[in-house]
Design a protein around this motif. Structure first.
Motif, mmCIF file in Angstrom:
data_model
loop_
_atom_site.group_PDB
_atom_site.id
_atom_site.type_symbol
_atom_site.label_atom_id
_atom_site.label_comp_id
_atom_site.label_asym_id
_atom_site.label_seq_id
_atom_site.Cartn_x
_atom_site.Cartn_y
_atom_site.Cartn_z
ATOM 1 N N MET A 230 0.853 -1.187 0.000
ATOM 2 C CA MET A 230 0.000 0.000 0.000
ATOM 3 C C MET A 230 0.892 1.241 0.000
ATOM 4 O O MET A 230 1.621 1.484 0.965
ATOM 5 C CB MET A 230 -0.888 0.021 1.238
ATOM 6 C CG MET A 230 -1.720 -1.238 1.441
ATOM 7 S SD MET A 230 -3.356 -1.114 0.708
ATOM 8 C CE MET A 230 -4.265 -0.306 2.005
ATOM 9 N N TYR B 227 -0.101 4.143 0.396
ATOM 10 C CA TYR B 227 -0.621 4.918 1.525
ATOM 11 C C TYR B 227 -1.754 4.118 2.148
ATOM 12 O O TYR B 227 -2.327 3.216 1.536
ATOM 13 C CB TYR B 227 -1.091 6.309 1.087
ATOM 14 C CG TYR B 227 -2.230 6.330 0.081
ATOM 15 C CD1 TYR B 227 -3.562 6.395 0.500
ATOM 16 C CD2 TYR B 227 -1.979 6.316 -1.284
ATOM 17 C CE1 TYR B 227 -4.603 6.425 -0.417
ATOM 18 C CE2 TYR B 227 -3.010 6.349 -2.208
ATOM 19 C CZ TYR B 227 -4.318 6.403 -1.773
ATOM 20 O OH TYR B 227 -5.340 6.433 -2.683
ATOM 21 N N ALA C 276 -5.235 2.951 3.070
ATOM 22 C CA ALA C 276 -6.479 3.150 2.334
ATOM 23 C C ALA C 276 -7.458 2.037 2.653
ATOM 24 O O ALA C 276 -7.070 0.919 3.012
ATOM 25 C CB ALA C 276 -6.202 3.188 0.829
ATOM 26 N N LYS C 277 -8.725 2.343 2.485
ATOM 27 C CA LYS C 277 -9.787 1.352 2.598
ATOM 28 C C LYS C 277 -9.595 0.281 1.521
ATOM 29 O O LYS C 277 -9.166 0.584 0.404
ATOM 30 C CB LYS C 277 -11.138 2.053 2.423
ATOM 31 C CG LYS C 277 -12.351 1.158 2.407
ATOM 32 C CD LYS C 277 -13.593 2.008 2.133
ATOM 33 C CE LYS C 277 -14.834 1.152 1.931
ATOM 34 N NZ LYS C 277 -16.013 1.989 1.556
ATOM 35 N N GLU D 261 -15.157 -6.222 3.080
ATOM 36 C CA GLU D 261 -14.061 -5.287 3.335
ATOM 37 C C GLU D 261 -12.955 -6.005 4.078
ATOM 38 O O GLU D 261 -13.215 -6.819 4.972
ATOM 39 C CB GLU D 261 -14.548 -4.093 4.150
ATOM 40 C CG GLU D 261 -13.481 -3.033 4.374
ATOM 41 C CD GLU D 261 -14.012 -1.775 5.067
ATOM 42 O OE1 GLU D 261 -13.192 -0.931 5.465
ATOM 43 O OE2 GLU D 261 -15.245 -1.656 5.200
ATOM 44 N N PHE E 159 -9.159 -0.505 -3.977
ATOM 45 C CA PHE E 159 -8.398 0.300 -3.032
ATOM 46 C C PHE E 159 -8.940 1.730 -3.011
ATOM 47 O O PHE E 159 -9.102 2.358 -4.065
ATOM 48 C CB PHE E 159 -6.918 0.339 -3.431
ATOM 49 C CG PHE E 159 -6.225 -0.995 -3.439
ATOM 50 C CD1 PHE E 159 -5.588 -1.474 -2.301
ATOM 51 C CD2 PHE E 159 -6.201 -1.772 -4.588
ATOM 52 C CE1 PHE E 159 -4.924 -2.699 -2.317
ATOM 53 C CE2 PHE E 159 -5.545 -2.993 -4.612
ATOM 54 C CZ PHE E 159 -4.911 -3.459 -3.471
ATOM 55 N N ASP E 160 -9.224 2.225 -1.817
ATOM 56 C CA ASP E 160 -9.568 3.636 -1.632
ATOM 57 C C ASP E 160 -10.795 4.055 -2.441
ATOM 58 O O ASP E 160 -10.927 5.220 -2.842
ATOM 59 C CB ASP E 160 -8.362 4.514 -2.009
ATOM 60 C CG ASP E 160 -8.411 5.890 -1.350
ATOM 61 O OD1 ASP E 160 -9.207 6.075 -0.398
ATOM 62 O OD2 ASP E 160 -7.671 6.785 -1.805
ATOM 63 N N ASP E 161 -11.705 3.121 -2.705
ATOM 64 C CA ASP E 161 -12.940 3.388 -3.456
ATOM 65 C C ASP E 161 -12.680 3.932 -4.856
ATOM 66 O O ASP E 161 -13.566 4.518 -5.480
ATOM 67 C CB ASP E 161 -13.851 4.379 -2.706
ATOM 68 C CG ASP E 161 -14.445 3.789 -1.448
ATOM 69 O OD1 ASP E 161 -14.619 2.554 -1.389
ATOM 70 O OD2 ASP E 161 -14.730 4.563 -0.508
ATOM 71 N N LYS E 162 -11.473 3.717 -5.399
ATOM 72 C CA LYS E 162 -11.197 4.275 -6.725
ATOM 73 C C LYS E 162 -10.283 3.431 -7.602
ATOM 74 O O LYS E 162 -10.330 3.560 -8.820
ATOM 75 C CB LYS E 162 -10.640 5.704 -6.622
ATOM 76 C CG LYS E 162 -9.339 5.870 -5.887
ATOM 77 C CD LYS E 162 -8.790 7.299 -6.030
ATOM 78 C CE LYS E 162 -9.594 8.320 -5.274
ATOM 79 N NZ LYS E 162 -9.319 8.346 -3.833
ATOM 80 N N TYR E 163 -9.447 2.580 -7.004
ATOM 81 C CA TYR E 163 -8.507 1.801 -7.811
ATOM 82 C C TYR E 163 -8.901 0.321 -7.807
ATOM 83 O O TYR E 163 -8.982 -0.296 -6.740
ATOM 84 C CB TYR E 163 -7.091 1.930 -7.265
ATOM 85 C CG TYR E 163 -6.547 3.341 -7.309
ATOM 86 C CD1 TYR E 163 -6.208 3.940 -8.520
ATOM 87 C CD2 TYR E 163 -6.367 4.066 -6.129
ATOM 88 C CE1 TYR E 163 -5.700 5.228 -8.558
ATOM 89 C CE2 TYR E 163 -5.859 5.352 -6.161
ATOM 90 C CZ TYR E 163 -5.530 5.926 -7.378
ATOM 91 O OH TYR E 163 -5.027 7.193 -7.412
#
Length: 532
Positions: free
Chosen positions: A468, A470, A472-473, A490, A519-523
């Motif tokens: 990671m 950073y 992230a969720k 999750e 990852f992070d609601d975007k990746y």
């Protein structure tokens, strides 16, 4: 709740200004067309310089209260013919048509495609007097564009220029219709019946298509028919609606399409950011790249530079989770109205880049608008403009018409839909050569990945490792090879840096599954897991 603006972490969202690979200024010039009202989310066809505009809505963005959302009185019941060169408009009511046709053709977010002289329209959502409720129509309708245009201009009967059939495979709204070879592609969308409800109270039923529905259409005789139906399902990557479907020329010269962004992700009410390519050979999620500056359906123009093997896609305004303010890229998860005009470019090696253009829309507008291309320019069969075959230093590529305009970026979130309206403006869109153009370039690379070992495996447990950049969720989804979700959830207790976990697959009956990490609601990253 007012918008919250979040500045990107600079380490991961680099924006640099560089020499543009698209050496044109975009110039928008308003054109006054008398008698043309504001409309959005409509369908269109064209013939010999005249446009045919059907359906859509006359009001602004829909209200958040179920009893106020999508009122039937704001359905567009007129069919318009527009001659933009002479700035004239003619119209005819759909009310003279048979009930099934007139109800569908006043709906919103229909799926449509013009094939020669025929405009095919599928689905759409509106209040139906027959059903005494809001519904997604299950119709495929064909329209004889040249003869209908001539009849509307002449004021003569129009009924004979329509054919319609019904089947639940056509009950889709908010998707897009395309064609590759002889096959039509009905991509994404959803079936939505009943009244919109932001609290998810039981005033509606909704089913995402999660699919590409492929078929051929026979429009040759007095009856309309379809055949060779096939459905490709992927509940992760094809869970899209209200997006832009971009006709494309791929680096090897193949014609196809790209799904650009769209809503909503399964685990969170946010747009998808990565595109999905569609070709004869299948669909291909491009999860290594995120597009940030355009997330909802808007006007778009697609141009291919064969000399440099570059595919350019222009996006005009609309709604976006990300936008620039005073040179800083901001994130707003309420996905507000924006003025942005942006560009994505696919290069000869398949890599994608995104740019913010120096020009903006005149106001907060563009959502639900359409770009009507200039058919006099050289173009491919899928409407992609052949940029290399144009020698002029300035030329009109088409016109933008309609869409939703707003005086507030957050009008929908703040439930101030009275601040929005359907835009009656027509804009001429011109490109002017500018070899010195510099544009902010966004790094859309996906910084996340993971590995699975052993793979193939004979064990009931696999080892998943990932790093990671950073904290992230992290969500995951397991899907079958036929596109159905087996399990989702999750993953907690992750940390910045190296992570490892054992993933139990003992309950799987299938020999092959797909594990997707979000990852992070975007990746998004997807890997196949094979059990021997």
């Amino acid at each position: 709740m007012k918008n919250i603006l979040i500045v990107f972490l600079l380490a991961f969202f680099q924006s640099t200004t560089a020499q543009s690979t698209f050496e044109y200024d975009v110039v928008l010039t308003p054109v006054v067309v008398s008698g043309l009202p504001g409309l959005h989310s409509y369908a269109f066809g064209q013939h010999n310089g005249k446009w045919l505009i059907i359906g859509g809505r006359k009001d602004g963005v829909h209200a958040r209260q179920p009893f106020n959302a999508f009122p039937g009185a704001q359905n567009n019941t007129e069919m318009y013919v527009v001659d933009v060169a002479t700035q004239q408009t003619w119209s005819a009511s759909v009310n003279s048509l048979p009930t099934g046709i007139k109800e569908q053709l006043q709906s919103t977010n229909m799926n449509f495609y013009q094939d020669g002289d025929a405009l095919f329209i599928i689905g759409g959502y509106a209040y139906s007097t027959t059903a005494a409720d809001h519904k997604t129509f299950n119709n495929l309708t064909s329209i004889d564009v040249p003869n209908l245009i001539n009849a509307i201009v002449a004021g003569t009967p129009i009924t004979s220029y329509f054919k319609q059939i019904s089947n639940d495979v056509f009950a889709i709204t908010g998707g897009q219709l395309g064609k590759i070879g002889n096959t039509f592609y009905l991509v994404g969308g959803h079936r939505f019946d009943g009244r919109y409800n932001p609290m998810n109270n039981p005033t509606f039923t909704q089913t995402y298509s999660n699919s590409i529905r492929k078929f051929t259409i026979d429009n040759s005789g007095s009856n309309l028919s379809y055949a060779n139906y096939e459905e490709v399902v992927d509940a992760v990557h094809l869970h899209r609606r209200d997006y832009n479907l971009l006709p494309q020329v791929f680096p090897d010269g193949e014609l196809g399409y790209t799904i650009s962004s769209g809503v909503f992700q399964i685990a969170v009410d946010l747009p998808f950011l990565y595109p999905v390519d569609i070709k004869v050979g299948g669909y291909f999620p491009q999860t290594q790249f995120n597009q940030y500056l355009s997330n909802y359906h808007s006007g778009k123009a697609c141009l291919y530079d064969a000399t440099n093997n570059r595919m350019h896609n222009l996006f005009f305004g609309g709604m976006s989770q990300y936008y620039y303010q005073n040179g800083t890229l901001l994130q707003d998860d309420t996905v507000p109205f924006v003025k942005t005009i942006s560009l994505t470019t696919r290069f000869s090696d398949g890599n994608l880049l995104e740019y913010q253009l120096p020009v903006e829309m005149p106001n907060l507008k563009g959502a639900g608008a359409e770009f009507i291309p200039n058919e006099n320019l050289p173009h491919y069969t899928n409407e992609v403009i052949q940029l290399s075959n144009i020698t002029d230093n300035e030329f009109v590529i088409g016109h933008l018409f309609g869409g939703i305009q707003s005086s507030s970026a957050s009008a929908f979130t703040d439930n101030q839909t009275n601040l929005t309206s359907a835009d009656p403006t027509v804009y001429e869109v011109k490109l002017v050569k500018n070899t010195t153009l510099s544009t902010p370039q966004i790094d859309g690379k996906n910084p996340f990945s993971f590995t699975v070992s052993p793979n193939p495996t004979v064990n009931d447990t696999v080892r998943v490792t990932f790093e990671m950049p950073y904290a992230a969720k992290l969500n995951y989804m397991l899907t079958s090879i036929d596109g159905k979700i087996i399990e989702e959830g999750e993953i907690e207790d992750t940390k910045m840096g190296k992570n490892a976990m054992n993933f139990d697959i003992s309950f799987l009956n299938s020999k092959m599954v797909i594990l997707t990490f979000i990852f992070d609601d975007k990746y998004y990253v997807s890997k196949r897991i094979i059990k021997k």
